[in-house]
Design an enzyme around this catalytic site. Sequence first.
Site, PDB file in Angstrom:
ATOM      1  N   TYR A 159       7.655 105.571  19.085  1.00  0.00           N
ATOM      2  CA  TYR A 159       6.994 105.811  20.361  1.00  0.00           C
ATOM      3  C   TYR A 159       7.975 106.525  21.271  1.00  0.00           C
ATOM      4  O   TYR A 159       9.160 106.192  21.286  1.00  0.00           O
ATOM      5  CB  TYR A 159       6.587 104.492  21.014  1.00  0.00           C
ATOM      6  CG  TYR A 159       5.466 103.777  20.319  1.00  0.00           C
ATOM      7  CD1 TYR A 159       5.732 102.913  19.262  1.00  0.00           C
ATOM      8  CD2 TYR A 159       4.148 103.953  20.710  1.00  0.00           C
ATOM      9  CE1 TYR A 159       4.707 102.243  18.625  1.00  0.00           C
ATOM     10  CE2 TYR A 159       3.118 103.282  20.081  1.00  0.00           C
ATOM     11  CZ  TYR A 159       3.409 102.428  19.034  1.00  0.00           C
ATOM     12  OH  TYR A 159       2.390 101.775  18.410  1.00  0.00           O
ATOM     13  N   HIS A 209       0.298 106.858  22.443  1.00  0.00           N
ATOM     14  CA  HIS A 209       0.257 106.484  21.040  1.00  0.00           C
ATOM     15  C   HIS A 209       1.542 106.923  20.347  1.00  0.00           C
ATOM     16  O   HIS A 209       2.227 107.824  20.829  1.00  0.00           O
ATOM     17  CB  HIS A 209      -0.929 107.148  20.355  1.00  0.00           C
ATOM     18  CG  HIS A 209      -2.233 106.592  20.794  1.00  0.00           C
ATOM     19  ND1 HIS A 209      -2.656 105.335  20.420  1.00  0.00           N
ATOM     20  CD2 HIS A 209      -3.202 107.089  21.588  1.00  0.00           C
ATOM     21  CE1 HIS A 209      -3.822 105.098  20.970  1.00  0.00           C
ATOM     22  NE2 HIS A 209      -4.183 106.145  21.689  1.00  0.00           N
ATOM     23  N   LYS A 264      -0.639 111.314  13.432  1.00  0.00           N
ATOM     24  CA  LYS A 264       0.795 111.054  13.485  1.00  0.00           C
ATOM     25  C   LYS A 264       1.480 111.986  12.500  1.00  0.00           C
ATOM     26  O   LYS A 264       0.944 112.262  11.438  1.00  0.00           O
ATOM     27  CB  LYS A 264       1.094 109.601  13.114  1.00  0.00           C
ATOM     28  CG  LYS A 264       0.484 108.647  14.120  1.00  0.00           C
ATOM     29  CD  LYS A 264       0.996 107.268  13.955  1.00  0.00           C
ATOM     30  CE  LYS A 264       0.154 106.260  14.719  1.00  0.00           C
ATOM     31  NZ  LYS A 264      -0.498 106.737  15.928  1.00  0.00           N
TER      32      LYS A 264
END
Lengths: 138, 390
Positions: B293, B301, B346
């Site tokens: 993070y 996120h 991601k």
Amino acid sequence: MSYSDLAVSSHPHLIRIVENHLLNHADWRSVTQHAFTPRPLLSGIPPEPVYVDPDVDPSKPPTEAALEQVEWLLPVDLREKWSPRKMAEVFDSLPEGVWGENAKGEKRTKRMLLAVVAEDSTVSYYFVHDGIVKPRQN
Amino acid sequence: MSSEPPTAKPPLPRTKRPNYALLHANLLPLTIQALPPLIPHNPLSILQILYTYFFCRVPCQPEPLYTGVFNPTTRSVHVTDTRSIKAFWTSGFFGKGSLSRSEPTWISRRRRALGVIGKDEALTAEEVTERRRKERKEFKLERARAEKEKIQNQLAQEGKVQFETGAVAPSSENKSVTFAPPETPAEEKDQPAPQVVEVEDLEHLQLTLEEAFFLSYGLGALQIMNAEGNKPIEVPDALSLFRKFSYFPHLEDDAILQPDDVFLMNYVVYHHFRSLGWVVRPGMKFSVDYLLYNRGPVFSHAEFGILILPAYSNPYWAADPERKKRESRPWHWLHSVNRVSAQVKKTLIMVYVEVPPPHEIEGLGITDMLKKYGVREVSLRRFLVARNRD
């Protein structure tokens, strides 16, 4: 396949972690421990049906039987190694005759929830079926 | 995918978000003292700096140290006192509430269930998600119903089926139920008055072994107590204990520790990214080892997913075919992990940890030993020819 003494001694801990998670986090009821071999298991009733039969109309409210459906759980550790044989042994230890019928009126395939305990206290649940079932439509 | 949201959607009850920037101003559970500014044309300012530096320094570490208890059954460190829990969560996002998704908030959910606090008071992350999911479910049911009705109408127009009035009636009734506002003010008044009920907090903050070791060895802010809770575990003892407990089932006391123990691999990577200022959290739910993070989970996120891969390139390992074999992974494994990461937006980072041979790290102190490990990052993104033209 046999488990080492150390592994066996860790099974009650896994059971306790998952039981606590089910009761206090997921609001399950009638959670019961079962001292089966090779693995101790848990059974309980979720607050809402967790498995939706693909042949059931999702727009209709769940039936009485679906609301009282008992689910079986196998608490495992994230770092355990699993094989189909080990899983089959657990399925063989499950009692016969409590599996009911699916939406088509056939005898239902055995299923259980794999409760995977991680070090950070996360418990992830995965459905495992004893054989092939019709896939769910999203 | 391009279906439009329903127009008559009830508005979400907006609750004021806490000021996270202020709440999480501290990046680590340490006190950092700012020295007075250096003013070049004022030589006295140097004296002021020196004076503060030598005589008015406050220690970085908290006094007394935060405490946690090593728990062999969960293979982690439990923190139960409120002061430590608050410090670890607000400054650096360490640990996870044992009965919550991340921040320990079980007590407020339980209080709400018992009617001690109001329905919309201090909503937790879990409750916000639950409400959103419920809304989504209703929307999906409504959409399915509308589609079914459309098909029925089409068939009726084509004269393939007789239009049954009976079939439509229950669905329109259904519609009015779905679009009705979920709560009316009258219902709110019926809520039980807040009661004074003591709720026992069953939750603890659970630190993974890597987090606990970073807090105690890396920052010196945590004192880890033994399982009985009566004696602190010294840092070198904690290292060997954690290495043994990183296996399942854990290793016996007299087991020989390897330079590629799960704990060491994880810790090297954890320490590496924490030192670079990232907030590192376990990424089990995204099939990765860690999530990175930027500032913390309450702000945004996670941007990156970390996969830890041991690299045995030291010539010593050439004679170890089993480890060499473990080094190579199949393509389908990479594809599936990458797919999951792409699905949740991601970027996947493969972190190769260079494992030193056992004789090189034998007898070294922790810091010298960790220096022998190398870390290399490889970022991976799937390339779609049709979509990545620009």
